[in-house]
Design an enzyme around this catalytic site. Structure first.
Site, PDB file in Angstrom:
ATOM      1  N   LYS A  53      39.120  46.508  45.358  1.00 49.59           N
ATOM      2  CA  LYS A  53      38.518  45.169  45.411  1.00 49.59           C
ATOM      3  C   LYS A  53      38.983  44.345  44.199  1.00 49.59           C
ATOM      4  O   LYS A  53      39.611  44.894  43.284  1.00 49.59           O
ATOM      5  CB  LYS A  53      36.991  45.285  45.441  1.00 49.59           C
ATOM      6  CG  LYS A  53      36.394  45.948  44.218  1.00 49.59           C
ATOM      7  CD  LYS A  53      34.889  46.090  44.356  1.00 49.59           C
ATOM      8  CE  LYS A  53      34.321  46.807  43.146  1.00 49.59           C
ATOM      9  NZ  LYS A  53      32.892  46.611  42.984  1.00 49.59           N
ATOM     10  N   TYR A  70      43.014  24.438  17.969  1.00 49.42           N
ATOM     11  CA  TYR A  70      41.815  23.622  18.127  1.00 49.42           C
ATOM     12  C   TYR A  70      40.736  24.022  17.120  1.00 49.42           C
ATOM     13  O   TYR A  70      40.490  25.214  16.898  1.00 49.42           O
ATOM     14  CB  TYR A  70      41.237  23.797  19.533  1.00 49.42           C
ATOM     15  CG  TYR A  70      42.038  23.136  20.624  1.00 49.42           C
ATOM     16  CD1 TYR A  70      42.134  21.753  20.715  1.00 49.42           C
ATOM     17  CD2 TYR A  70      42.678  23.906  21.586  1.00 49.42           C
ATOM     18  CE1 TYR A  70      42.857  21.152  21.728  1.00 49.42           C
ATOM     19  CE2 TYR A  70      43.403  23.311  22.609  1.00 49.42           C
ATOM     20  CZ  TYR A  70      43.486  21.928  22.675  1.00 49.42           C
ATOM     21  OH  TYR A  70      44.200  21.344  23.681  1.00 49.42           O
TER      22      TYR A  70
HETATM   23  C1  LIG Z   1      29.615  50.507  45.387  1.00 50.20           C
HETATM   24  C2  LIG Z   1      30.743  50.841  44.454  1.00 50.20           C
HETATM   25  N1  LIG Z   1      31.329  52.048  44.553  1.00 50.20           N
HETATM   26  C3  LIG Z   1      32.350  52.397  43.749  1.00 50.20           C
HETATM   27  C4  LIG Z   1      32.835  51.527  42.780  1.00 50.20           C
HETATM   28  C5  LIG Z   1      33.966  51.965  41.871  1.00 50.20           C
HETATM   29  O1  LIG Z   1      33.497  52.127  40.573  1.00 50.20           O
HETATM   30  P1  LIG Z   1      34.469  52.529  39.357  1.00 50.20           P
HETATM   31  O2  LIG Z   1      35.446  51.436  39.226  1.00 50.20           O
HETATM   32  O3  LIG Z   1      33.544  52.615  38.196  1.00 50.20           O
HETATM   33  O4  LIG Z   1      35.097  53.830  39.696  1.00 50.20           O
HETATM   34  C6  LIG Z   1      32.248  50.277  42.636  1.00 50.20           C
HETATM   35  C7  LIG Z   1      32.733  49.362  41.597  1.00 50.20           C
HETATM   36  O5  LIG Z   1      32.104  48.594  40.988  1.00 50.20           O
HETATM   37  C8  LIG Z   1      31.168  49.914  43.506  1.00 50.20           C
HETATM   38  O6  LIG Z   1      30.576  48.728  43.400  1.00 50.20           O
END
Ligand SMILES: Cc1ncc(COP(=O)(O)O)c(C=O)c1O
Length: 403
Positions: free
Chosen positions: A49, A273
């Site tokens: 993601k 700045y």
């Molecule tokens: C529901 C869920 N599962 C897994 C993950 C993966 O977590 P990580 O990046 O700490 O391994 C996330 C990331 O935020 C998440 O929101």
């Protein structure tokens, strides 16, 4: 979306003002490394993601699959669509966020697996065309999911009987897996999820039980269940904010720019700045074309180092939208030789190394935010251990997902 190929050069100045060079071989090795931790044969789901935590979702996904991941996870429908359109059509993808009715329809149409937590949402999934669902029990995170194990069990029962719906998974998410000193909260969450998931599995054999993120799966073998959902470690960053090398993880991303100008700054003169840097003695400044418009945050003003010529140089003054200044020291010869030199903001140069964890500490945040913050203006240039990779992409892939 991909731009014309940007030449990848192992040495020498960057082709563009700033680049994020992503080593796909490192992502592959990180996944292979994580799989060695999966002692009960759990599957590895790579979380891609938020544009693969800033690394590029599609390229990261392909590398993770090559490294042994067998699932992918994203946050929303748009992110799923990007993977499918890039040709990743068969792989199972968990869409972890809540979805609007429109997003639900889009997700289910391309075989995305959705997270459900109550009867009304489950009915919405059925109405939107049906598909595979994963029931989320809120064992303590306090986000999606019901905190009531009975109710979560009833949602699973309904999912198993509702026409067009397949009960695929039973899941939760840990709130403190990355905090080793969490006063036992992780253990409590694990215990409560374990007993809930056991009941669901007894009633619905074959359901895939999953809970662990990177920190949880590295911390506790009993959090691995049938699948782990790993993001941060896939990219070679440490979920506990420590040196990734301690766990055999390799940071996949290098952020680099170059010294566009070297200029004298005599005692009393300022840079940037707000005149937040005023030279105490005569020195030379290097101007580097990277700024908060690239995701190099303004809070790094007077608060970061940059590797140039194999040495650390302090960022001085305020971070602008498009540039920063660094103090190259008083020696005119030495400073002059650095004109045009490569400048590493995250990565290795000579014996020096700046990690996303270091940048995060300076910003009082987590490594996740450092790479996610890199904006679409920064081209991602792919390679495999220094050999030209799969071209570059310069566009944003998706809005950032929640964490
Ligand atoms: C529901 C869920 N599962 C897994 C993950 C993966 O977590 P990580 O990046 O700490 O391994 C996330 C990331 O935020 C998440 O929101």
């Amino acid at each position: 979306m991909s731009d014309p190929e940007i030449e990848f050069r192992r040495e020498g100045p960057a082709a563009e003002r700033v680049e994020a060079r992503v080593n796909l071989a490192a992502i592959e090795r990180n996944c292979a490394r994580l799989r060695t931790e999966l002692t009960h044969g759990a599957a590895l789901c790579a979380v891609v993601k938020a544009n693969g935590y800033g690394h590029g979702a599609v390229q990261s996904a392909r590398a993770a699959l090559a490294g042994g991941a067998s699932w992918l996870a994203v946050s929303g429908a748009r992110e799923l669509r990007e993977l499918r359109e890039a040709g990743l059509r068969e792989v199972r993808v968990l869409v972890m966020g809540p979805l609007t009715p429109v997003e639900l329809g889009e997700t289910l149409a391309v075989g995305g697996e959705v997270v459900v937590w109550n009867e009304a949402y489950l009915q919405a999934v059925a109405a939107a065309g049906g598909g595979r669902v994963h029931v989320k029990f809120d064992s303590g995170m306090g986000r999606l999911g019901t905190r009531d194990p009975e109710q979560a069990g009833e949602v699973a029962d309904l999912a198993a009987t509702l026409g067009g719906i397949e009960l695929a998974g039973a899941m939760t998410h840990f709130a403190t897996a990355d905090e080793l000193d969490d006063k036992g909260f992780f253990a409590e969450q694990l215990a409560s999820f374990t007993s809930w998931a056991r009941r669901v599995s007894e009633r619905h054999p074959g359901v895939i039980v999953h809970a662990g993120n990177s920190a949880a799966m590295l911390r506790e073998v009993n959090a691995q269940f049938d699948m782990v959902r790993c993001g941060i470690a896939v990219y070679g960053m440490d979920p506990f904010g420590r040196d990734p090398a301690l766990r055999g993880l390799e940071p996949a991303l290098e952020l680099g720019s170059y010294v566009a100008e070297v200029k004298p700054c005599v005692a009393g003169e300022s840079a940037g700045y707000g005149r937040r840097f005023v030279a105490e003695h005569d020195t030379f400044l290097g101007v580097i074309p990277v700024g908060y418009g690239d995701g190099w945050r303004r809070s790094l003003s007077n608060n970061a180092d940059v590797l140039i010529g194999g040495e650390r140089h302090p960022l001085v003054g305020t971070v602008s939208m498009d540039s920063i200044t660094v103090d190259l020291g008083p020696d005119p010869g030495a400073a002059g030789r650095l004109r045009g030199a490569r400048a590493i903001l995250i990565g290795i140069q000579g014996s020096q190394r700046i990690t996303a964890e270091e940048v995060a500490r300076r910003l009082d945040t987590i490594n996740y935010e450092v790479t996610c913050a890199l904006t679409p203006r920064v081209p991602r240039v792919y390679h495999r251990d220094g050999s030209p990779g799969h071209g570059a992409q310069t566009a944003a892939q998706a809005p950032a997902g929640g964490r």
